[in-house]
Scaffold this motif. Structure first.
Motif, mmCIF file in Angstrom:
data_model
loop_
_atom_site.group_PDB
_atom_site.id
_atom_site.type_symbol
_atom_site.label_atom_id
_atom_site.label_comp_id
_atom_site.label_asym_id
_atom_site.label_seq_id
_atom_site.Cartn_x
_atom_site.Cartn_y
_atom_site.Cartn_z
ATOM 1 N N LYS A 148 42.445 7.605 -29.813
ATOM 2 C CA LYS A 148 42.572 8.860 -29.050
ATOM 3 C C LYS A 148 43.697 9.730 -29.599
ATOM 4 O O LYS A 148 43.514 10.920 -29.829
ATOM 5 C CB LYS A 148 42.817 8.560 -27.573
ATOM 6 N N LYS A 181 39.173 -1.467 -27.089
ATOM 7 C CA LYS A 181 38.144 -2.136 -26.281
ATOM 8 C C LYS A 181 38.056 -3.603 -26.679
ATOM 9 O O LYS A 181 38.011 -4.504 -25.836
ATOM 10 C CB LYS A 181 36.800 -1.420 -26.520
ATOM 11 N N VAL A 191 31.095 11.687 -23.278
ATOM 12 C CA VAL A 191 31.900 10.645 -23.908
ATOM 13 C C VAL A 191 33.346 11.096 -24.071
ATOM 14 O O VAL A 191 33.628 12.293 -24.211
ATOM 15 C CB VAL A 191 31.304 10.222 -25.258
ATOM 16 N N GLY A 192 34.242 10.126 -24.064
ATOM 17 C CA GLY A 192 35.634 10.477 -24.240
ATOM 18 C C GLY A 192 36.080 10.214 -25.657
ATOM 19 O O GLY A 192 36.522 9.114 -25.975
ATOM 20 N N TRP A 218 38.241 2.308 -15.831
ATOM 21 C CA TRP A 218 37.417 2.551 -17.019
ATOM 22 C C TRP A 218 36.215 1.605 -16.964
ATOM 23 O O TRP A 218 36.370 0.419 -16.658
ATOM 24 C CB TRP A 218 38.234 2.313 -18.299
ATOM 25 N N ASN A 220 41.742 6.711 -17.721
ATOM 26 C CA ASN A 220 40.338 7.076 -17.843
ATOM 27 C C ASN A 220 39.711 6.429 -16.622
ATOM 28 O O ASN A 220 39.832 5.199 -16.476
ATOM 29 C CB ASN A 220 39.773 6.470 -19.141
ATOM 30 N N SER A 274 27.227 0.077 -20.858
ATOM 31 C CA SER A 274 28.296 1.065 -20.702
ATOM 32 C C SER A 274 27.700 2.429 -20.347
ATOM 33 O O SER A 274 26.907 2.992 -21.108
ATOM 34 C CB SER A 274 29.103 1.162 -22.005
ATOM 35 N N THR A 306 29.232 5.289 -20.114
ATOM 36 C CA THR A 306 29.751 6.380 -20.953
ATOM 37 C C THR A 306 28.948 6.459 -22.247
ATOM 38 O O THR A 306 28.543 7.532 -22.684
ATOM 39 C CB THR A 306 31.239 6.130 -21.292
ATOM 40 N N ARG A 360 32.739 12.427 -13.786
ATOM 41 C CA ARG A 360 33.733 12.585 -14.856
ATOM 42 C C ARG A 360 33.284 13.652 -15.847
ATOM 43 O O ARG A 360 32.172 13.615 -16.354
ATOM 44 C CB ARG A 360 33.966 11.273 -15.600
ATOM 45 N N TYR A 390 40.126 14.033 -19.250
ATOM 46 C CA TYR A 390 39.058 14.053 -18.249
ATOM 47 C C TYR A 390 39.543 14.733 -16.979
ATOM 48 O O TYR A 390 40.712 14.575 -16.612
ATOM 49 C CB TYR A 390 38.667 12.620 -17.866
HETATM 50 N N1 GLU Z 1 36.490 5.569 -23.777
HETATM 51 C C1 GLU Z 1 35.498 6.553 -24.021
HETATM 52 C C2 GLU Z 1 34.817 6.905 -22.720
HETATM 53 O O1 GLU Z 1 35.145 6.375 -21.700
HETATM 54 C C3 GLU Z 1 34.556 6.165 -25.125
HETATM 55 C C4 GLU Z 1 33.316 5.408 -24.767
HETATM 56 C C5 GLU Z 1 33.602 4.025 -24.405
HETATM 57 O O2 GLU Z 1 34.149 3.302 -25.244
HETATM 58 O O3 GLU Z 1 33.289 3.674 -23.276
HETATM 59 O O4 GLU Z 1 33.972 7.748 -22.730
#
Ligand code: GLU
Ligand code: PMP
Length: 397
Positions: free
Chosen positions: A237, A101, A38-39, A125, A175, A14, A16, A372, A323
């Motif tokens: 969130k 997730k 990070v989100g 995403w 996202n 990942s 992110t 992003r 974002y």
């Molecule tokens: N959804 C958030 C992001 O895109 C948290 C990290 C993740 O779970 O990927 O940054």
């Protein structure tokens, strides 16, 4: 022999999570990095949620919970969907998992056979295509550019559907772009999907409460597709509860049953205390959620104001999530010393190492011209980050 499975070898890490870790590593070395990678909300979980969790510990919520979730939580989800979204569900259609997730990958594992195609509108995403691959499916990307506000059209959707299409997965609010589909746009997509009975619609609505345009719209509201919609949501969130790891689906009963069976062999269900805390989040005071929304809108405007002052930056106006997703391709091919910035990955590394701001390359979201930037950070840090961004970009020639 140290050899991972073919399935794992095909999987990308990942981006992110990787950028977040990299930024935290630099911070732990004493480098003042502003982390916009990070989100996750920079707010604490609401007090009434914390109180409910403390009480749950004292009340000995230390035993396994039912695999699909406590009946009280599933009922709270049903009531939330009725009250906030005017959607009718019954508790046997709700399955609680360890984060949205996890909910999404559960659904993919429950419905995808090898060779099945899953439509993934880009920008997407990061986890969607990888989760499709975990389930041995084939992600099929439908590209949407900044000129269409990063939304796909019904024509594009129709053209992408084949006899192998098993599902579509998308988020609205999105996202990484913050774009959202209007009710009319969702209806037009639903009308296409209604003609293709094999296609399951995975509607990721985790950013529902971070919306700057008014009412949240779900594709589940359309009767011609509702029996094939898997609505995904959670508490991460909207209630600043990322670490509690709790998400849920509202789905046709057969999918809810399949996911429960799977989960019975995987996790035995979500953490009991987190489930009780989530009941408090869903049924309690929404004041903290609304306050966050106000802060996020102010911060969005702050970033848009600054980005609008930078040469060559193209940016859409996010209607939700936290974002911005500017097109920074104007800077590709430019140099600093003998280093050339070739792409979004190079640009993000340069911004991290020289500008000390962490962002995520658009390539990870299927949009290589973009970067992003999360605005889930304080106004003060965002002001400073924009100063750093302007100065780092100005050094490129
Ligand atoms: N959804 C958030 C992001 O895109 C948290 C990290 C993740 O779970 O990927 O940054
Ligand atoms: N979907 C999207 C679009 C997200 O940005 C995130 C953020 N991690 C998730 C799902 C997963 O959320 P959760 O923390 O509930 O697993």
């Amino acid at each position: 022999m140290e050899q991972v499975s073919d399935r794992l070898a095909r999987l990308s890490a990942s981006a992110t999570i990787a950028m977040n870790q990299r930024s935290k590593d630099l911070q732990s070395q004493g480098i003042d990095v502003i982390n916009l990678s990070v989100g996750e909300p920079d707010f604490n979980s609401p007090d009434h949620v914390k109180e409910a969790a403390k009480k749950a510990i004292d009340d000995n919520y230390s035993f396994y919970a039912p695999v699909a979730g406590f009946p009280e939580l599933r009922k709270a989800v049903v009531e939330k969907l009725k009250k906030q979204n005017d959607l009718d569900y019954s508790p046997d259609q709700i399955v609680v998992s360890c984060g949205a997730k996890h909910s999404i990958v559960n659904v993919m594992l429950a419905i995808i056979n090898p060779g099945d195609e899953v439509l993934v509108p880009a920008p997407y995403w990061v986890s969607y295509p990888e989760q499709v691959k975990i389930a041995d499916g084939t992600p099929v990307i439908i590209e949407a550019g900044i000129e269409s506000n990063f939304n796909i059209t019904p024509e594009q959707l129709e053209a992408a559907i084949t006899s192998k299409t098993r599902a579509i997965v998308f988020s609205s609010p999105s996202n990484p772009t913050g774009s959202l589909y209007t009710k009319d746009e969702l209806k037009a997509l639903a009308d296409v999907l209604a003609k293709h009975e094999r296609v399951i619609i995975i509607s990721d609505e985790i950013y529902e409460h971070i919306n700057f345009t008014g009412k949240h719209e779900s594709i589940a509201q359309f009767a011609n597709v509702k029996d094939r919609v898997v609505l995904v949501n959670g508490v991460s969130k909207g209630y600043a509860m990322t670490g509690w790891r709790l998400g849920y689906i509202a789905a046709p009963v057969w999918i809810a049953k399949a996911v429960t069976k799977l989960q019975g062999q995987f996790t035995s269900g979500a953490t009991a205390v987190a489930q009780i805390a989530s009941i408090a989040a869903l049924t309690g005071d929404h004041g903290p959620t609304q306050e966050m929304n106000v802060a996020f809108k102010r911060r969005r405007d702050l970033l848009l104001r600054h980005l609008g002052e930078i040469e060559g930056v193209k940016c859409s106006i996010p209607g939700g999530a936290f974002y911005v997703f500017p097109d920074l391709s104007h800077y590709f091919g430019k140099k600093i010393g003998d280093q050339t910035i070739e792409n979004s990955g190079d640009l993000c590394m340069y911004l991290l190492e020289s500008g000390h701001i962490a962002t995520v390359p658009g390539a990870a979201f299927g949009a290589p011209d973009c970067v992003r930037i999360s605005f889930a950070n304080s106004d003060e840090n965002l002001e400073e980050a924009m100063k750093r961004l302007k100065s780092a970009l100005a050094k490129l020639s």
